[in-house]
Design a protein around this motif. Structure first.
Motif, PDB file in Angstrom:
ATOM      1  N   GLY A  46      16.003 -12.118 -16.590  1.00  0.00           N
ATOM      2  CA  GLY A  46      15.575 -11.392 -15.748  1.00  0.00           C
ATOM      3  C   GLY A  46      14.020 -11.240 -16.962  1.00  0.00           C
ATOM      4  N   PHE A  47      13.351 -10.173 -15.733  1.00  0.00           N
ATOM      5  CA  PHE A  47      12.069  -9.661 -16.904  1.00  0.00           C
ATOM      6  C   PHE A  47      12.009  -8.543 -16.992  1.00  0.00           C
ATOM      7  CE2 PHE A  47      11.583 -12.826 -13.113  1.00  0.00           C
ATOM      8  CZ  PHE A  47      10.473 -14.304 -13.030  1.00  0.00           C
ATOM      9  N   ASP A  48      12.168  -7.669 -18.162  1.00  0.00           N
ATOM     10  CA  ASP A  48      11.378  -6.729 -18.413  1.00  0.00           C
ATOM     11  C   ASP A  48      10.744  -5.872 -18.004  1.00  0.00           C
ATOM     12  OD1 ASP A  48       9.136  -7.216 -19.830  1.00  0.00           O
ATOM     13  OD2 ASP A  48       9.332  -7.285 -22.307  1.00  0.00           O
ATOM     14  N   LYS A  49      10.539  -4.397 -18.397  1.00  0.00           N
ATOM     15  CA  LYS A  49       9.833  -3.806 -17.082  1.00  0.00           C
ATOM     16  C   LYS A  49       8.276  -3.824 -17.912  1.00  0.00           C
ATOM     17  CE  LYS A  49       9.714  -0.576 -21.268  1.00  0.00           C
ATOM     18  NZ  LYS A  49      10.386   0.704 -22.256  1.00  0.00           N
ATOM     19  N   TYR A  50       8.301  -4.223 -18.966  1.00  0.00           N
ATOM     20  CA  TYR A  50       6.232  -5.056 -18.775  1.00  0.00           C
ATOM     21  C   TYR A  50       6.347  -6.047 -18.044  1.00  0.00           C
ATOM     22  CZ  TYR A  50       6.451  -1.798 -22.720  1.00  0.00           C
ATOM     23  OH  TYR A  50       6.625  -0.356 -23.246  1.00  0.00           O
ATOM     24  N   GLY A  51       7.170  -7.094 -17.447  1.00  0.00           N
ATOM     25  CA  GLY A  51       7.075  -8.155 -16.878  1.00  0.00           C
ATOM     26  C   GLY A  51       7.240  -9.685 -17.550  1.00  0.00           C
ATOM     27  N   ASN A  52       7.996  -9.711 -18.539  1.00  0.00           N
ATOM     28  CA  ASN A  52       7.891 -10.632 -20.103  1.00  0.00           C
ATOM     29  C   ASN A  52       8.616 -11.520 -19.132  1.00  0.00           C
ATOM     30  OD1 ASN A  52       4.967  -9.979 -21.380  1.00  0.00           O
ATOM     31  ND2 ASN A  52       6.700  -8.330 -22.059  1.00  0.00           N
ATOM     32  N   SER A  53       9.210 -12.258 -19.202  1.00  0.00           N
ATOM     33  CA  SER A  53      10.566 -12.917 -18.828  1.00  0.00           C
ATOM     34  C   SER A  53      11.247 -13.331 -20.003  1.00  0.00           C
ATOM     35  CB  SER A  53       9.814 -15.093 -18.404  1.00  0.00           C
ATOM     36  OG  SER A  53      11.506 -15.268 -18.280  1.00  0.00           O
ATOM     37  N   GLN A  54      12.570 -12.906 -19.750  1.00  0.00           N
ATOM     38  CA  GLN A  54      13.832 -12.694 -20.661  1.00  0.00           C
ATOM     39  C   GLN A  54      14.389 -14.198 -20.155  1.00  0.00           C
ATOM     40  OE1 GLN A  54      15.035  -8.823 -19.417  1.00  0.00           O
ATOM     41  NE2 GLN A  54      14.273  -8.096 -21.674  1.00  0.00           N
ATOM     42  N   ASP A  55      13.898 -15.418 -19.644  1.00  0.00           N
ATOM     43  CA  ASP A  55      14.818 -16.364 -19.558  1.00  0.00           C
ATOM     44  C   ASP A  55      14.467 -17.615 -21.030  1.00  0.00           C
ATOM     45  OD1 ASP A  55      16.286 -18.360 -18.333  1.00  0.00           O
ATOM     46  OD2 ASP A  55      14.769 -19.006 -17.345  1.00  0.00           O
ATOM     47  N   ILE A  56      15.701 -17.744 -21.250  1.00  0.00           N
ATOM     48  CA  ILE A  56      15.174 -18.352 -22.809  1.00  0.00           C
ATOM     49  C   ILE A  56      15.873 -19.928 -21.630  1.00  0.00           C
ATOM     50  CG2 ILE A  56      16.083 -16.856 -24.173  1.00  0.00           C
ATOM     51  CD1 ILE A  56      18.700 -18.030 -23.626  1.00  0.00           C
ATOM     52  N   ASP A  57      15.967 -20.572 -20.907  1.00  0.00           N
ATOM     53  CA  ASP A  57      16.566 -22.015 -20.523  1.00  0.00           C
ATOM     54  C   ASP A  57      15.084 -22.300 -19.843  1.00  0.00           C
ATOM     55  OD1 ASP A  57      17.295 -24.323 -19.581  1.00  0.00           O
ATOM     56  OD2 ASP A  57      18.184 -23.390 -18.487  1.00  0.00           O
ATOM     57  N   LYS A  58      15.013 -23.850 -21.357  1.00  0.00           N
ATOM     58  CA  LYS A  58      13.239 -24.171 -21.153  1.00  0.00           C
ATOM     59  C   LYS A  58      13.741 -25.540 -19.721  1.00  0.00           C
ATOM     60  CE  LYS A  58      14.276 -28.169 -24.506  1.00  0.00           C
ATOM     61  NZ  LYS A  58      13.645 -28.267 -25.848  1.00  0.00           N
ATOM     62  N   PHE A  59      13.941 -25.647 -19.466  1.00  0.00           N
ATOM     63  CA  PHE A  59      14.760 -26.714 -18.359  1.00  0.00           C
ATOM     64  C   PHE A  59      14.756 -25.909 -17.090  1.00  0.00           C
ATOM     65  CE2 PHE A  59      16.324 -28.464 -21.352  1.00  0.00           C
ATOM     66  CZ  PHE A  59      15.719 -29.732 -22.343  1.00  0.00           C
ATOM     67  N   SER A  60      14.474 -23.854 -16.762  1.00  0.00           N
ATOM     68  CA  SER A  60      14.739 -23.478 -15.886  1.00  0.00           C
ATOM     69  C   SER A  60      13.163 -24.033 -14.612  1.00  0.00           C
ATOM     70  CB  SER A  60      13.755 -22.400 -15.979  1.00  0.00           C
ATOM     71  OG  SER A  60      15.181 -21.584 -16.241  1.00  0.00           O
ATOM     72  N   PRO A  61      12.362 -24.346 -14.507  1.00  0.00           N
ATOM     73  CA  PRO A  61      11.171 -25.393 -13.643  1.00  0.00           C
ATOM     74  C   PRO A  61      11.782 -26.427 -13.034  1.00  0.00           C
ATOM     75  CG  PRO A  61      10.180 -24.493 -15.822  1.00  0.00           C
ATOM     76  CD  PRO A  61      11.299 -24.227 -16.053  1.00  0.00           C
ATOM     77  N   LEU A  62      12.580 -27.495 -13.903  1.00  0.00           N
ATOM     78  CA  LEU A  62      12.741 -28.683 -13.602  1.00  0.00           C
ATOM     79  C   LEU A  62      14.639 -28.491 -12.120  1.00  0.00           C
ATOM     80  CD1 LEU A  62      12.254 -30.281 -17.126  1.00  0.00           C
ATOM     81  CD2 LEU A  62      11.179 -30.381 -14.799  1.00  0.00           C
ATOM     82  N   LYS A  63      15.624 -27.409 -13.069  1.00  0.00           N
ATOM     83  CA  LYS A  63      16.820 -27.435 -12.048  1.00  0.00           C
ATOM     84  C   LYS A  63      15.993 -26.819 -10.970  1.00  0.00           C
ATOM     85  CE  LYS A  63      19.296 -26.536 -15.997  1.00  0.00           C
ATOM     86  NZ  LYS A  63      20.018 -25.007 -17.238  1.00  0.00           N
ATOM     87  N   PHE A  64      14.793 -25.754 -10.659  1.00  0.00           N
ATOM     88  CA  PHE A  64      14.879 -25.618  -9.579  1.00  0.00           C
ATOM     89  C   PHE A  64      14.167 -25.877  -8.761  1.00  0.00           C
ATOM     90  CE2 PHE A  64      11.680 -23.743  -6.764  1.00  0.00           C
ATOM     91  CZ  PHE A  64      12.121 -22.761  -6.725  1.00  0.00           C
ATOM     92  N   ILE A  65      13.270 -26.729  -9.394  1.00  0.00           N
ATOM     93  CA  ILE A  65      13.027 -28.231  -8.169  1.00  0.00           C
ATOM     94  C   ILE A  65      14.011 -29.304  -7.956  1.00  0.00           C
ATOM     95  CG2 ILE A  65      11.449 -30.382  -7.804  1.00  0.00           C
ATOM     96  CD1 ILE A  65       9.625 -29.351  -9.773  1.00  0.00           C
ATOM     97  N   ALA A  66      15.176 -29.289  -8.962  1.00  0.00           N
ATOM     98  CA  ALA A  66      15.905 -30.268  -8.336  1.00  0.00           C
ATOM     99  C   ALA A  66      17.312 -29.397  -7.129  1.00  0.00           C
ATOM    100  CB  ALA A  66      17.340 -30.362  -9.821  1.00  0.00           C
ATOM    101  N   LEU A  67      17.365 -28.374  -7.328  1.00  0.00           N
ATOM    102  CA  LEU A  67      18.296 -27.278  -6.646  1.00  0.00           C
ATOM    103  C   LEU A  67      17.361 -27.217  -5.479  1.00  0.00           C
ATOM    104  CD1 LEU A  67      20.584 -25.145  -6.241  1.00  0.00           C
ATOM    105  CD2 LEU A  67      19.092 -23.377  -6.793  1.00  0.00           C
ATOM    106  N   ARG A  68      16.217 -27.221  -5.308  1.00  0.00           N
ATOM    107  CA  ARG A  68      15.662 -27.186  -3.780  1.00  0.00           C
ATOM    108  C   ARG A  68      15.203 -28.526  -3.417  1.00  0.00           C
ATOM    109  NH1 ARG A  68       8.904 -25.787  -4.251  1.00  0.00           N
ATOM    110  NH2 ARG A  68       8.875 -28.159  -4.401  1.00  0.00           N
ATOM    111  N   ASN A  69      15.681 -29.714  -3.764  1.00  0.00           N
ATOM    112  CA  ASN A  69      15.645 -30.631  -2.986  1.00  0.00           C
ATOM    113  C   ASN A  69      17.620 -31.099  -2.693  1.00  0.00           C
ATOM    114  OD1 ASN A  69      12.933 -31.555  -3.903  1.00  0.00           O
ATOM    115  ND2 ASN A  69      14.050 -32.419  -5.299  1.00  0.00           N
TER     116      ASN A  69
END
Length: 738
Positions: free
Chosen positions: A670-693
């Motif tokens: 998720g995002f911490d209380k300051y809004g910083n991303s806690q996602d450690i998966d560097k491939f998340s943007p690529l996976k997101f586009i694959a899921l959307r397609n």
């Protein structure tokens, strides 16, 4: 390389190279049983010897057995043309550049050993002195270091006056002043080398009255062995799963009772179905590690011989007397290997099993394995959901490797986006210099005030130390070897071959190599060595980040990987081998799960997964929820490509029905209380586009779900990927599932 290395093994090799360049003498390789520790180390030594001449590796092993011979045979098998020696070979020929010498340090310490005695032959210490006279340097590997870290072991190491000691173990001792290289167990599991989970006391109910622990536990184990045998046969695998019965030390009465119990079931030494490995008693051990060897049970004592591996071992029965004994993680390690170094996509076969009434031992297992040691139960799919069908994507076997052109394109594009380079190579040099790249005809080494060498190209890592630098002219032989070392290390981090990345660097940076444009610099060959060595840390980061860079054109045009995608119908599995943490306080039944009897204590689960399951259970619009597996052809998967053109597979976490519509959900950090991303998966943007397609192709709904700690809410991103929780891309999940 003689075998195909897993990506985690390549990264471990690269991390060892990194560690060798540090100012620490001690390097700790923590790698669980079954991860291919010997494979990692032998390939590391092979590559290191290519880069640094006048080096000799000393591989020290403990134990009374022949572990040094086993390790030598493995290197001879894995590394073509390797120059390996035993102690006997050293006594005849001494040490030579490029040697890897496998020595049992306990034999060296024996009073009866002739290797260290004065005599007609040159003794061992004189061979070491002759090596020093020949300008050879020694690097030490201590295998199974948890056993070899003794005063006598230290005396042996001191003979070699080494500046680097690699201590390898599944359970290393604590070292504070050392570089740690840790192989994540989750990645070893994902590669299919070890079993996914250890199931504790399956079918044993709390409060059961047990009159005879031998009969009670061995009956459970034998029933499980027969189920495993049948399941392997159904898969077409010739595997005879082995039961390991561990007895307390010095308890001959218990041994007699166990032998008698098996004999009553026609499992004996005489018919070859029972094996034993005890001090002074060895029966039916020849080829017992063969997949279809006859013995179905082996009896051992608490201390298993170092180096004893039997991948078909599947079940451990730990018997006890009136005293609990010290738990050893190596014991569990003996049943964790996969017999064919792959998962069978069947929870029954991809798990290992422990049966014991020793509560202290069980607790130690849980502490050591954490969420890898769980209780289990078979759950069954609700009848009305058996018709749910999706299309699952997998990478077909025709894919032969990464496309060098795509990797070149991705790295060039990264330079273009982040450093504003273009076709004017002279301007590119100025822009890279302004961004901190070093251009020089010398190789720099940064030195602290105390005159301790840091490492070329790494001065920024020592901000609190006043540093200066020394430099030397380029030596094509010496620095060519170092260049090979660095390029191999960078390539290994992202799963590329040395040859591929070397060709890419030459096309990007060397004059006259590329005739099709796309060059960044026009260096000479010797200048390339200096550029890479002086900027190694920057180049490591660039190549690593470029592999996950979001290249929209690549992802939207599925033709780039369409030939590698195979499709098949997916139905929710009718049976679930459900694992859970029985120690959790809450053991609620989740009524909306597709499986009857699914508990809130399901494990292993990440925090985002736990939050999402709890949310769905309490949300009226959710009809049902299915937790997908994380690996295996029986689970639902989607194919995507990384920026180097390699097709990859990911397994979305959940399939959910909301008001009669199918949603596919992937949960992330998720995002911490300051809004910083806690996602450690560097491939998340690529996976997101694959899921959307995928969702567009099959007219489904879905997205990424992440927790916002500031609001305490779950949020969903469906239209476009964003790492900014304040953007309009993220909506409250409670507003969408209503």
């Amino acid at each position: 390389m003689g075998i195909q290395l897993a990506e985690f093994q390549l990264r471990a090799i690269a991390d060892l190279f990194d560690a060798m360049g540090s100012d620490k003498k001690e390097i700790i390789l923590k790698s669980c049983t079954g991860s291919g520790k010997t494979i990692i180390l032998t390939h590391f030594m092979d590559e290191y010897l290519k880069s640094f001449s006048n080096t000799v590796f000393i591989w020290l092993t403990p134990g009374k057995g022949d572990l040094e011979e086993q390790s030598k045979k493995k290197m001879d098998k894995y590394i073509y043309g390797s120059h390996t020696k035993t102690l006997a070979d050293v006594m005849i020929a001494g040490f030579e550049s490029g040697d890897v010498c496998f020595i049992n340090w306990e034999i060296l310490n024996k009073k009866s050993n002739n290797a260290l005695k004065e005599g007609e032959r040159t003794n061992f210490l004189e061979h070491i002195e002759r090596a020093f006279d020949s300008d050879l340097c020694f690097k030490i590997i201590v295998d199974e270091s948890h056993e070899g870290d003794t005063i006598k072991g230290k005396e042996i190491i001191d003979y070699f006056k080494t500046d680097k000691i690699i201590r390898a173990s599944a359970t290393p001792k604590t070292y504070t002043d050392a570089v740690w290289v840790t192989v994540p167990e989750a990645e070893v599991i994902a590669a299919g080398l070890i079993k996914k989970v250890l199931v504790i006391n399956e079918g044993i109910k709390q409060g059961d009255e047990v009159e005879d622990q031998i009969d009670y536990l061995l009956t459970k184990a034998l029933e499980k062995q027969r189920k495993l045998y049948a399941a392997f046969a159904q898969k077409g695998a010739s595997i005879n799963p082995l039961i390991v019965v561990q007895l307390p030390n010095k308890n001959d009465v218990l041994l007699d009772n166990v032998e008698r119990w098996f004999a009553e079931r026609h499992i004996t030494y005489e018919n070859g179905l029972l094996a034993v490995r005890l001090s002074g008693k060895y029966e039916n051990l020849d080829d017992i590690d063969a997949p279809y060897a006859a013995p179905i049970t082996i009896i051992i004592k608490q201390a298993i011989a170092t180096g004893w591996d039997c991948p078909r071992a599947h079940i451990l029965v730990k018997l006890r007397d009136h005293m609990s004994e010290t738990f050893e993680i190596q014991t569990i390690g003996r049943i964790r290997r996969m017999p064919e170094q792959k998962h069978y996509d069947t929870p029954l076969l991809d798990s290992c099993y422990l049966f014991t009434l020793d509560e202290k031992f069980t607790e130690s297992v849980r502490q050591s394995l954490g969420k890898g040691a769980l209780e289990a139960a078979a759950l069954y799919l609700r009848e009305e959901l058996k018709s749910i069908k999706l299309v699952s994507e997998q990478v077909s076997s025709i894919f032969s490797g990464r496309d060098q052109r795509e990797a070149l394109k991705a790295i060039y594009t990264y330079f273009m986006r982040h450093y504003n380079i273009d076709t004017r190579t002279i301007e590119n040099k100025k822009r890279l210099e302004a961004s901190g790249f070093l251009f020089s005809d010398f190789i720099r080494q940064y030195v602290a005030e105390e005159s301790s060498i840091i490492t070329a190209g790494e001065s920024s890592s020592f901000k609190d130390i006043n540093t200066t630098y020394i430099q030397e002219s380029i030596n094509t032989h010496k620095h060519g070897q170092e260049y090979h070392h660095i390029v191999f290390e960078i390539a290994a981090k992202v799963g590329l071959k040395y040859e591929t990345l070397n060709a890419i660097f030459r096309r990007l940076f060397v004059r006259g190599v590329s005739r099709n444009g796309g060059q960044i610099l026009l260096l000479e060959n010797r200048q390339l060595y200096a550029f890479v060595l002086n900027n190694r840390e920057r180049l490591k980061n660039i190549v690593r980040e470029a592999s996950a860079e979001l290249i929209t054109q690549l992802m939207l045009d599925l033709k780039t990987i369409s030939d590698t995608i195979s499709k098949k119908d997916f139905w929710i599995p009718r049976e679930c081998y459900f694992t859970y943490d029985a120690t959790e306080k809450a053991q609620r039944v989740y009524a909306k799960n597709v499986y009857k009897g699914y508990l809130s204590s399901a494990a292993p689960r990440s925090d985002p997964e736990k939050m999402f399951e709890k949310f769905c259970e309490s949300t009226e619009s959710v009809d049902w929820i299915y937790k997908n597996g994380d690996k295996g052809s029986e689970f639902f998967s989607i194919v995507y490509a990384d920026a180097f053109g390699k097709p990859r597979v990911f397994f979305p976490d959940y399939v959910v029905s909301v008001n009669g519509e199918i949603w596919i959900i992937e949960t992330k950090g998720g995002f911490d209380k300051y809004g910083n991303s806690q996602d450690i998966d560097k491939f998340s943007p690529l996976k997101f586009i694959a899921l959307r397609n995928y969702l567009e192709r099959y007219s489904l709904k879905g997205g990424f779900v992440r927790a916002d700690k500031k609001s305490g809410e779950l949020c969903i991103c469906s239209e476009e990927y964003s790492d900014d929780i304040s953007s309009t891309a993220w909506l409250l999940l409670s507003d969408i599932f209503k």
